[in-house]
Design an enzyme around this catalytic site. Sequence first.
Site, PDB file in Angstrom:
ATOM      1  CE1 TYR A 142      -3.354  -2.848   0.668  1.00 57.48           C
ATOM      2  CE2 TYR A 142      -4.617  -0.826   0.896  1.00 57.48           C
ATOM      3  CZ  TYR A 142      -4.562  -2.190   0.705  1.00 57.48           C
ATOM      4  OH  TYR A 142      -5.727  -2.886   0.546  1.00 57.48           O
ATOM      5  CE  LYS A 192       2.911 -18.098  -1.862  1.00 58.95           C
ATOM      6  NZ  LYS A 192       2.071 -19.320  -1.899  1.00 58.95           N
ATOM      7  CG  ASP A 224      -0.989 -20.721  -0.550  1.00 53.79           C
ATOM      8  OD1 ASP A 224      -0.484 -20.639   0.590  1.00 53.79           O
ATOM      9  OD2 ASP A 224      -0.455 -21.357  -1.482  1.00 53.79           O
ATOM     10  CG  ASP A 248      -7.762  -5.273   1.361  1.00 56.94           C
ATOM     11  OD1 ASP A 248      -8.742  -4.795   1.962  1.00 56.94           O
ATOM     12  OD2 ASP A 248      -7.645  -5.293   0.123  1.00 56.94           O
ATOM     13  CG  ASP A 252     -13.231  -7.824   2.010  1.00 66.33           C
ATOM     14  OD1 ASP A 252     -13.101  -7.061   2.990  1.00 66.33           O
ATOM     15  OD2 ASP A 252     -13.577  -7.434   0.875  1.00 66.33           O
TER      16      ASP A 252
HETATM   17  C1  IPM Z   1     -10.367  -1.809   3.592  1.00 68.66           C
HETATM   18  C2  IPM Z   1     -10.630  -1.240   2.235  1.00 68.66           C
HETATM   19  C3  IPM Z   1      -9.532  -0.213   1.930  1.00 68.66           C
HETATM   20  C4  IPM Z   1      -8.214  -0.961   1.889  1.00 68.66           C
HETATM   21  C5  IPM Z   1      -9.762   0.628   0.670  1.00 68.66           C
HETATM   22  C6  IPM Z   1     -11.076   1.363   0.716  1.00 68.66           C
HETATM   23  C7  IPM Z   1      -8.628   1.573   0.432  1.00 68.66           C
HETATM   24  O1  IPM Z   1     -10.693  -2.249   1.283  1.00 68.66           O
HETATM   25  O2  IPM Z   1     -10.315  -1.034   4.561  1.00 68.66           O
HETATM   26  O3  IPM Z   1     -10.224  -3.031   3.698  1.00 68.66           O
HETATM   27  O4  IPM Z   1      -7.863  -1.526   0.849  1.00 68.66           O
HETATM   28  O5  IPM Z   1      -7.530  -0.976   2.901  1.00 68.66           O
HETATM   29 MG    MG Z   2     -10.644  -4.204   2.084  1.00 64.31          MG
END
Ligand code: IPM
Ligand code: MG
Length: 361
Positions: A142, A192, A224, A248, A252
């Site tokens: 990032y 990794k 993975d 990230d 999710d």
């Molecule tokens: C998160 C989001 C952010 C990230 C985006 C909105 C920049 O996906 O907070 O997980 O990638 O960190």
């Molecule tokens: Mg995210």
Amino acid sequence: MATYRIAVLPGDGIGQEVIPQAVKVLHIVAREAGVGIEFEQALVGGVAIDAEGTPCPEATLALCRISDAILFGAVGGPKWDALPPDGRPERGLLTLRKALDLYANLRPAKLYPVLVEASPLKRSVVEGADLLVVRELTGGLYFGEPRGIEEVDGGRRGYNTMSYTSAEIERVARLAFGLARQRRRRLTSVDKANVLVVSQLWRQVVTEVARDFPDVELEHLLVDACAMALIAEPRRFDTIVTENTFGDILSDEAAILAGSMGMLPSASLGGRTALYEPVHGSAPDIAGQGIANPLAAILSAAMLLRHSLELPKEADRVEEAVRRALEAGFRTRDIHQPGTRLVGTAQMGDIVVRELEALYG
Ligand code: IPM
Ligand code: MG
């Protein structure tokens, strides 16, 4: 009476709808617990680009710096999708994370028993899942340099750099070990290391930090394999620590365990002022309809009470009010099941408020 200042940054899309519900809940806490809380709004993301030409205006950053905590909604939307990376709404959030040194992102994924059927995973797999992802938030791909797109023979080359110093790894590892210690004392470090040298350093440093936490059981897992195990045997996890991009993606995935992205809160800690944010994002597909789930935002407010205002009892109460609202059968569309009552964003906020007021008696 202690008085706190909270910077409120609803941002884009459903951020504008869910954050007011979380503020409503904090108002009740302030009133009932006798805590002074002042709320001040500021612009971030796409709405800030439209109004000020930048996703993170100086005034917003200045307000955040003098506040005790930040309540953040979401950023992004199709309207701003054509902008270059550095001018996009997302940059507003990244700027805040970096400027405020928020290097540790806590994303607890816990399945409320009454939501078992809302998860796409089988009950036998997902029931009882309760884990915490600690995502490194200010390093890795990032923010790594060099990055860019350059002209090369016969085309262009795009590149980012996944870079970590031992100090950056150590501080987030320490924090994660400390959190694991307050939970079930199991920490999974995800990397990794079979391919990436930066991951080899990650693994070395985490192993060194482990010496100071002999009571926490450490395992290393490749990213993975972790992605697979999260879905195949989620109960095996307690606390997970990993670098920015892996975190990230995995967080999710972990959201599915909680039934819906709309249930997942987060806290970003590190510097003086921490930031609290629902994980779901701006959800442009449902924005403006009043149907978004405000519980992730409300649970983020609970994390704010716990971590920034040091009011753990009030945090517990807010979480209990959410649990009761769900147990009473109220559901927003994302977690709606036959036999439960479908409600909108503001209605769900009101129900949590009612349960909270009842808890205060
Ligand atoms: C998160 C989001 C952010 C990230 C985006 C909105 C920049 O996906 O907070 O997980 O990638 O960190
Ligand atoms: Mg995210």
